[in-house]
Design a protein around this motif. Sequence first.
Motif, PDB file in Angstrom:
ATOM      1  N   PRO A  46       0.818  -1.199   0.000  1.00 53.58           N
ATOM      2  CA  PRO A  46       0.000   0.000   0.000  1.00 53.58           C
ATOM      3  C   PRO A  46       0.858   1.258   0.000  1.00 53.58           C
ATOM      4  O   PRO A  46       1.766   1.386   0.801  1.00 53.58           O
ATOM      5  CB  PRO A  46      -0.768  -0.111   1.315  1.00 53.58           C
ATOM      6  CG  PRO A  46       0.019  -1.040   2.159  1.00 53.58           C
ATOM      7  CD  PRO A  46       0.661  -1.976   1.222  1.00 53.58           C
ATOM      8  N   ARG A  47       0.569   2.139  -0.901  1.00 53.06           N
ATOM      9  CA  ARG A  47       1.275   3.415  -0.910  1.00 53.06           C
ATOM     10  C   ARG A  47       0.290   4.503  -1.233  1.00 53.06           C
ATOM     11  O   ARG A  47      -0.483   4.389  -2.162  1.00 53.06           O
ATOM     12  CB  ARG A  47       2.383   3.401  -1.957  1.00 53.06           C
ATOM     13  CG  ARG A  47       3.684   2.907  -1.387  1.00 53.06           C
ATOM     14  CD  ARG A  47       4.751   2.945  -2.424  1.00 53.06           C
ATOM     15  NE  ARG A  47       5.581   1.765  -2.276  1.00 53.06           N
ATOM     16  CZ  ARG A  47       6.220   1.196  -3.257  1.00 53.06           C
ATOM     17  NH1 ARG A  47       6.116   1.667  -4.464  1.00 53.06           N
ATOM     18  NH2 ARG A  47       6.962   0.150  -3.034  1.00 53.06           N
ATOM     19  N   ASN A  48       0.375   5.537  -0.455  1.00 50.83           N
ATOM     20  CA  ASN A  48      -0.529   6.651  -0.678  1.00 50.83           C
ATOM     21  C   ASN A  48       0.095   7.619  -1.667  1.00 50.83           C
ATOM     22  O   ASN A  48       1.304   7.843  -1.638  1.00 50.83           O
ATOM     23  CB  ASN A  48      -0.773   7.361   0.655  1.00 50.83           C
ATOM     24  CG  ASN A  48      -1.984   8.246   0.621  1.00 50.83           C
ATOM     25  OD1 ASN A  48      -2.402   8.678  -0.445  1.00 50.83           O
ATOM     26  ND2 ASN A  48      -2.550   8.517   1.774  1.00 50.83           N
ATOM     27  N   ASN A  49      -0.728   8.184  -2.543  1.00 50.51           N
ATOM     28  CA  ASN A  49      -0.214   9.199  -3.452  1.00 50.51           C
ATOM     29  C   ASN A  49       0.146  10.466  -2.698  1.00 50.51           C
ATOM     30  O   ASN A  49       0.945  11.264  -3.180  1.00 50.51           O
ATOM     31  CB  ASN A  49      -1.239   9.504  -4.536  1.00 50.51           C
ATOM     32  CG  ASN A  49      -1.015   8.636  -5.758  1.00 50.51           C
ATOM     33  OD1 ASN A  49       0.114   8.362  -6.142  1.00 50.51           O
ATOM     34  ND2 ASN A  49      -2.101   8.168  -6.367  1.00 50.51           N
ATOM     35  N   PHE A  50      -0.459  10.666  -1.530  1.00 50.72           N
ATOM     36  CA  PHE A  50      -0.063  11.799  -0.700  1.00 50.72           C
ATOM     37  C   PHE A  50       0.948  11.297   0.321  1.00 50.72           C
ATOM     38  O   PHE A  50       1.015  10.105   0.613  1.00 50.72           O
ATOM     39  CB  PHE A  50      -1.285  12.404   0.000  1.00 50.72           C
ATOM     40  CG  PHE A  50      -2.283  12.989  -0.952  1.00 50.72           C
ATOM     41  CD1 PHE A  50      -1.943  14.066  -1.751  1.00 50.72           C
ATOM     42  CD2 PHE A  50      -3.550  12.444  -1.076  1.00 50.72           C
ATOM     43  CE1 PHE A  50      -2.853  14.601  -2.643  1.00 50.72           C
ATOM     44  CE2 PHE A  50      -4.467  12.974  -1.965  1.00 50.72           C
ATOM     45  CZ  PHE A  50      -4.116  14.051  -2.757  1.00 50.72           C
ATOM     46  N   GLU A  51       1.686  12.253   0.872  1.00 50.30           N
ATOM     47  CA  GLU A  51       2.751  11.890   1.806  1.00 50.30           C
ATOM     48  C   GLU A  51       2.151  11.365   3.102  1.00 50.30           C
ATOM     49  O   GLU A  51       1.510  12.122   3.835  1.00 50.30           O
ATOM     50  CB  GLU A  51       3.586  13.141   2.065  1.00 50.30           C
ATOM     51  CG  GLU A  51       4.685  12.945   3.072  1.00 50.30           C
ATOM     52  CD  GLU A  51       5.358  14.267   3.400  1.00 50.30           C
ATOM     53  OE1 GLU A  51       5.859  14.916   2.481  1.00 50.30           O
ATOM     54  OE2 GLU A  51       5.347  14.644   4.577  1.00 50.30           O
ATOM     55  N   ASP A  52       2.318  10.072   3.371  1.00 48.60           N
ATOM     56  CA  ASP A  52       1.751   9.565   4.625  1.00 48.60           C
ATOM     57  C   ASP A  52       2.788   8.947   5.550  1.00 48.60           C
ATOM     58  O   ASP A  52       2.454   8.404   6.592  1.00 48.60           O
ATOM     59  CB  ASP A  52       0.591   8.599   4.364  1.00 48.60           C
ATOM     60  CG  ASP A  52       1.045   7.282   3.797  1.00 48.60           C
ATOM     61  OD1 ASP A  52       2.239   7.149   3.477  1.00 48.60           O
ATOM     62  OD2 ASP A  52       0.213   6.372   3.676  1.00 48.60           O
TER      63      ASP A  52
END
Lengths: 278, 171
Positions: A128-134
């Motif tokens: 899982p990777r968020n397109n926003f910085e998480d």
Amino acid sequence: MRPPGPNRKRYRRVLLLITLLAVTFVTIDATGGGAFDPVRNLASDVTDPASGALGWVTSPFRNTWAGVTGYEDLENENQALREELDEIKGNDILETNAQEQLSRLNDQLNIRFTEGVETEVARAASGPRNNFEDNRMGIDKGTDSGLEVGMPVVTKAGLIGRLERVSAASSVVQLITDPEFVIGVRVGDTQHVGIGHGSGWSKPFIVERVEVNTDIEPGNVVLTSGFSRSIMPALLPVGTITEIVTDSASNTLILKVALSAELERLDVVQVMKWTPPE
Amino acid sequence: MGEELLVIGRTALVLFVALVLQVGLVNDMGIVGVHPELLLAVGVGSGIAWGAFRGAVVGFCAGLLADLFLAGRFGVVGLSWALAAFAAGLISENLARANRRVDAVLIAGGSGLGMLLYASIATLFGQNYLADDNLLRTIGIVALTSAILSPAILPLCRWTGAADEMLRPSR
């Protein structure tokens, strides 16, 4: 053109229902009891085999894609490395001092920060990777390897985060750059302590509430404090102080700290099988 | 009842496949660090194919699936994507004529709106995504990739439902 009457009622109802459900979920999650963690872990367990197999099958394609789309990044990285090298040459003395200080501290305080604690080596995993910085990353080990929520994650250079969620074969690491990652820290071999937290990707780690003191100067090493009830064991390297600001309102120091671990190039990490005392 | 179960089953299958593709493949295929959002595209695509009601429901489910894998408050993505898919569905319902280009524009707009809503609602709950330096780039790339993928995603979304409910079946 508006939808006819019955549709509008239906629409209002579904929107209301969805909003209520979402707000309920958010509220339950915000209580901090990890109510959705079992569901999240189950979802990881269900999709891990399929996504893992897909990832394996498509790895040549993904690598090619990364090579094509990451060319500019590679050039930038090369440029950054060249600049870094120049800086190291230019600041030889400063760098040597910092290294010497850390080395000295290691000797003085006998820091082998993973020594005495069982560790598990894990690799950064696709996931899982968020397109926003998480400020999160996935690793390829989980409860099957004895990992638990809260365990510190380190590289040889120092602390990089803690396990936030753990499923059977994978885990999610909350990185030290996360503004919600808050730990007690101490400055080098002094007794000066403060509260440290992340401030975002590629930004310095911030240490606050440090008593105004002339002993502290840029280049000092920052370590975890390991106080009782701390979420981290003592003496894990966090980074070195790059800037000191005096907060005149509270008459305390705010320290900006360059992290010792390079988060941009994480591949292999170690999870310390240490959990905070109850 | 049988028809409804078929629709639910097909929708669940499409969402699951999109989820596995997202986690196992698409997350690693970013363009300047931004990857496509397949689940969002499926939600918005369902709205375009079947109208605002189903768009909201499928968008919500797609968002909740994404919520399972992301940091942050559970439900935020669900709400954001439901609203975006609903809006796309509403516009689609009111279009007298449509073609693939219009569909691509709709799916791009819906996806961009989904990301904007996500950033906005997440910011309300403490994750300051609206201040993300790459916000516009992220929205733009997600919208663009959804448009590019629309010839594959929209037929799948249409396949999930009963033909007599389709908004504009002849295309």
